[in-house]
Design a protein around this motif. Sequence first.
Motif, PDB file in Angstrom:
ATOM      1  N   SER A  36      10.882  -5.524  -4.062  1.00  0.00           N
ATOM      2  CA  SER A  36       9.900  -4.800  -4.831  1.00  0.00           C
ATOM      3  C   SER A  36       9.217  -3.797  -3.871  1.00  0.00           C
ATOM      4  O   SER A  36       8.808  -4.165  -2.859  1.00  0.00           O
ATOM      5  CB  SER A  36       8.979  -5.507  -5.942  1.00  0.00           C
ATOM      6  N   ASP A  37       8.636  -2.590  -4.425  1.00  0.00           N
ATOM      7  CA  ASP A  37       7.875  -1.932  -3.668  1.00  0.00           C
ATOM      8  C   ASP A  37       6.529  -1.341  -4.311  1.00  0.00           C
ATOM      9  O   ASP A  37       6.699  -0.576  -4.908  1.00  0.00           O
ATOM     10  CB  ASP A  37       8.783  -0.731  -3.311  1.00  0.00           C
ATOM     11  N   HIS A  38       5.559  -2.052  -3.880  1.00  0.00           N
ATOM     12  CA  HIS A  38       4.188  -1.739  -4.414  1.00  0.00           C
ATOM     13  C   HIS A  38       3.082  -1.574  -3.301  1.00  0.00           C
ATOM     14  O   HIS A  38       3.381  -2.245  -2.332  1.00  0.00           O
ATOM     15  CB  HIS A  38       3.858  -2.870  -5.404  1.00  0.00           C
ATOM     16  N   PHE A  39       2.080  -0.940  -3.667  1.00  0.00           N
ATOM     17  CA  PHE A  39       0.833  -1.036  -2.825  1.00  0.00           C
ATOM     18  C   PHE A  39       0.079  -2.015  -3.108  1.00  0.00           C
ATOM     19  O   PHE A  39      -0.578  -2.540  -2.331  1.00  0.00           O
ATOM     20  CB  PHE A  39       0.055   0.240  -2.935  1.00  0.00           C
ATOM     21  N   HIS A  40      -0.073  -2.483  -4.728  1.00  0.00           N
ATOM     22  CA  HIS A  40      -1.115  -3.542  -4.892  1.00  0.00           C
ATOM     23  C   HIS A  40      -0.110  -4.578  -5.748  1.00  0.00           C
ATOM     24  O   HIS A  40       1.030  -4.108  -6.173  1.00  0.00           O
ATOM     25  CB  HIS A  40      -2.013  -3.030  -6.265  1.00  0.00           C
ATOM     26  N   PRO A  41      -0.563  -5.723  -6.072  1.00  0.00           N
ATOM     27  CA  PRO A  41       0.088  -6.621  -6.776  1.00  0.00           C
ATOM     28  C   PRO A  41      -0.377  -6.316  -8.225  1.00  0.00           C
ATOM     29  O   PRO A  41      -1.289  -5.427  -8.521  1.00  0.00           O
ATOM     30  CB  PRO A  41      -0.343  -8.009  -6.312  1.00  0.00           C
ATOM     31  N   TRP A  42       0.405  -6.861  -8.997  1.00  0.00           N
ATOM     32  CA  TRP A  42       0.086  -6.800 -10.645  1.00  0.00           C
ATOM     33  C   TRP A  42      -1.360  -7.471 -10.958  1.00  0.00           C
ATOM     34  O   TRP A  42      -2.146  -6.597 -11.529  1.00  0.00           O
ATOM     35  CB  TRP A  42       1.027  -6.984 -11.585  1.00  0.00           C
ATOM     36  N   ALA A 107       0.593   3.856 -12.293  1.00  0.00           N
ATOM     37  CA  ALA A 107      -0.557   4.333 -11.698  1.00  0.00           C
ATOM     38  C   ALA A 107      -1.189   3.391 -10.729  1.00  0.00           C
ATOM     39  O   ALA A 107      -1.759   3.516  -9.635  1.00  0.00           O
ATOM     40  CB  ALA A 107      -1.798   4.519 -13.047  1.00  0.00           C
ATOM     41  N   LEU A 108      -0.971   2.125 -10.971  1.00  0.00           N
ATOM     42  CA  LEU A 108      -1.353   0.858 -10.310  1.00  0.00           C
ATOM     43  C   LEU A 108      -1.157   1.210  -8.591  1.00  0.00           C
ATOM     44  O   LEU A 108      -1.912   0.722  -7.870  1.00  0.00           O
ATOM     45  CB  LEU A 108      -0.570  -0.349 -10.752  1.00  0.00           C
ATOM     46  N   THR A 247      -5.609  -0.628 -11.853  1.00  0.00           N
ATOM     47  CA  THR A 247      -5.958  -1.673 -10.718  1.00  0.00           C
ATOM     48  C   THR A 247      -5.490  -3.053 -11.277  1.00  0.00           C
ATOM     49  O   THR A 247      -5.377  -3.298 -12.432  1.00  0.00           O
ATOM     50  CB  THR A 247      -7.488  -1.665 -10.539  1.00  0.00           C
ATOM     51  N   PRO A 248      -5.385  -3.926 -10.506  1.00  0.00           N
ATOM     52  CA  PRO A 248      -5.051  -5.255 -10.630  1.00  0.00           C
ATOM     53  C   PRO A 248      -6.073  -5.880 -11.752  1.00  0.00           C
ATOM     54  O   PRO A 248      -5.752  -6.545 -12.496  1.00  0.00           O
ATOM     55  CB  PRO A 248      -5.232  -5.983  -9.368  1.00  0.00           C
ATOM     56  N   GLN A 253      -7.583  -8.040 -17.299  1.00  0.00           N
ATOM     57  CA  GLN A 253      -8.191  -7.785 -18.436  1.00  0.00           C
ATOM     58  C   GLN A 253      -7.388  -7.758 -19.548  1.00  0.00           C
ATOM     59  O   GLN A 253      -7.450  -8.394 -20.656  1.00  0.00           O
ATOM     60  CB  GLN A 253      -9.358  -6.486 -18.239  1.00  0.00           C
ATOM     61  N   ALA A 254      -6.300  -6.826 -19.589  1.00  0.00           N
ATOM     62  CA  ALA A 254      -5.198  -6.694 -20.536  1.00  0.00           C
ATOM     63  C   ALA A 254      -4.585  -7.958 -20.813  1.00  0.00           C
ATOM     64  O   ALA A 254      -4.021  -8.290 -21.902  1.00  0.00           O
ATOM     65  CB  ALA A 254      -4.404  -5.494 -20.351  1.00  0.00           C
ATOM     66  N   ALA A 255      -4.022  -8.707 -19.681  1.00  0.00           N
ATOM     67  CA  ALA A 255      -3.276  -9.950 -19.614  1.00  0.00           C
ATOM     68  C   ALA A 255      -4.107 -11.027 -20.207  1.00  0.00           C
ATOM     69  O   ALA A 255      -3.281 -12.014 -20.787  1.00  0.00           O
ATOM     70  CB  ALA A 255      -3.095 -10.231 -18.156  1.00  0.00           C
ATOM     71  N   GLU A 256      -5.313 -10.908 -20.749  1.00  0.00           N
ATOM     72  CA  GLU A 256      -5.963 -11.972 -21.522  1.00  0.00           C
ATOM     73  C   GLU A 256      -5.332 -12.435 -22.900  1.00  0.00           C
ATOM     74  O   GLU A 256      -5.395 -12.991 -23.858  1.00  0.00           O
ATOM     75  CB  GLU A 256      -7.349 -11.707 -21.487  1.00  0.00           C
TER      76      GLU A 256
END
Length: 329
Positions: A36-42, A107-108, A247-248, A253-256
């Motif tokens: 995987s290629d990310h700047f942030h983790p999820w 966008a993350l 942002t993570p 928040q959404a994953a709640e």
Amino acid sequence: MTEFGYFLSCEDFRPAQLLRQAEQAEQAGFRSLWISDHFHPWIGRQGNSPFVWGVIGALSRTSRLPVETAVTCPTVRVHPAVIAQAAATSAVLLEGRFRLGLGSGEALNEHILGGSWPAADVRLEMLEEAVAVIRLLLTGEEVSHRGRHYTVENARLYTLPEIPPPIDISAFGPEATALAARIGDGLITMAPDAGAVRRFRGTDGSRPAYGGLKVCWGRDRAEAVRTAHRLWPSMRLPGELQQVLPTPTHFEQAAELVTEDMVAGAVPCGPDPEEHARHLQAYVDAGFDRVHVSQIGSEQQGFFDFYRDSVLPLVTRDSRDVPDARVTR
């Protein structure tokens, strides 16, 4: 016959751990690597996100398996000319064992330089132009390009592989699949969608389709479900949320809203090889050439032993009975 690879998750592990997993994957019988290629983790609990091109450079010296980015976004955070140079160098280091997987991004990772995050149709338009720029540069010719989204002046790559790396396009939904069919050498997707594979291939049955699957092996299924829910609830977010949340913290928040039952219904968890094999078989039945499996959590050696001894033999045996599982190249 469908092949099986391993998906290196840069969101979850430090570089040295990823290199060790590549060795373990090869020993367990996996045939290729996604990374995987990310700047942030999820989400913050995943805890990592190393620079993918540095890890690929190290993989070229520690693994003999083919490697593909799954996926790189060449549109906002990094200019496509720079991605072309990174891909060319990776292909040289890996001696032809590199594929460039590209997608329209999230966008993350892509908004970090302060620009606006484009709408979905614009993102696909940018991806199409970026791929055209990358392909031009991989010819080794001097390139000057002035398009709607990108400018390149007097650019030439001097370190090139003998054959340009194939470019596979990630697609979720009909518009992205249509774009992948138009510009991609292969298709990347994270669902066993036979219809998407058919739409991508059209009359050209030789182009490969590659899929990915998250799993969580563990001796106790309930504990494995809790691990998958703790680390990867973002997999079950609906619609375009994965593309637009910035942002993570927003993902957390959404994953709640994501329950353990929602994760358990989508991710093979626990020690039953039949459960894992059923999920893999869905990709075989859908006509995928290769499926990349990623183990959630720290139980890496147990996972590799389990798949080597119990799951891969079961699925490769069953896939021989599926007439369309292998695509003639």
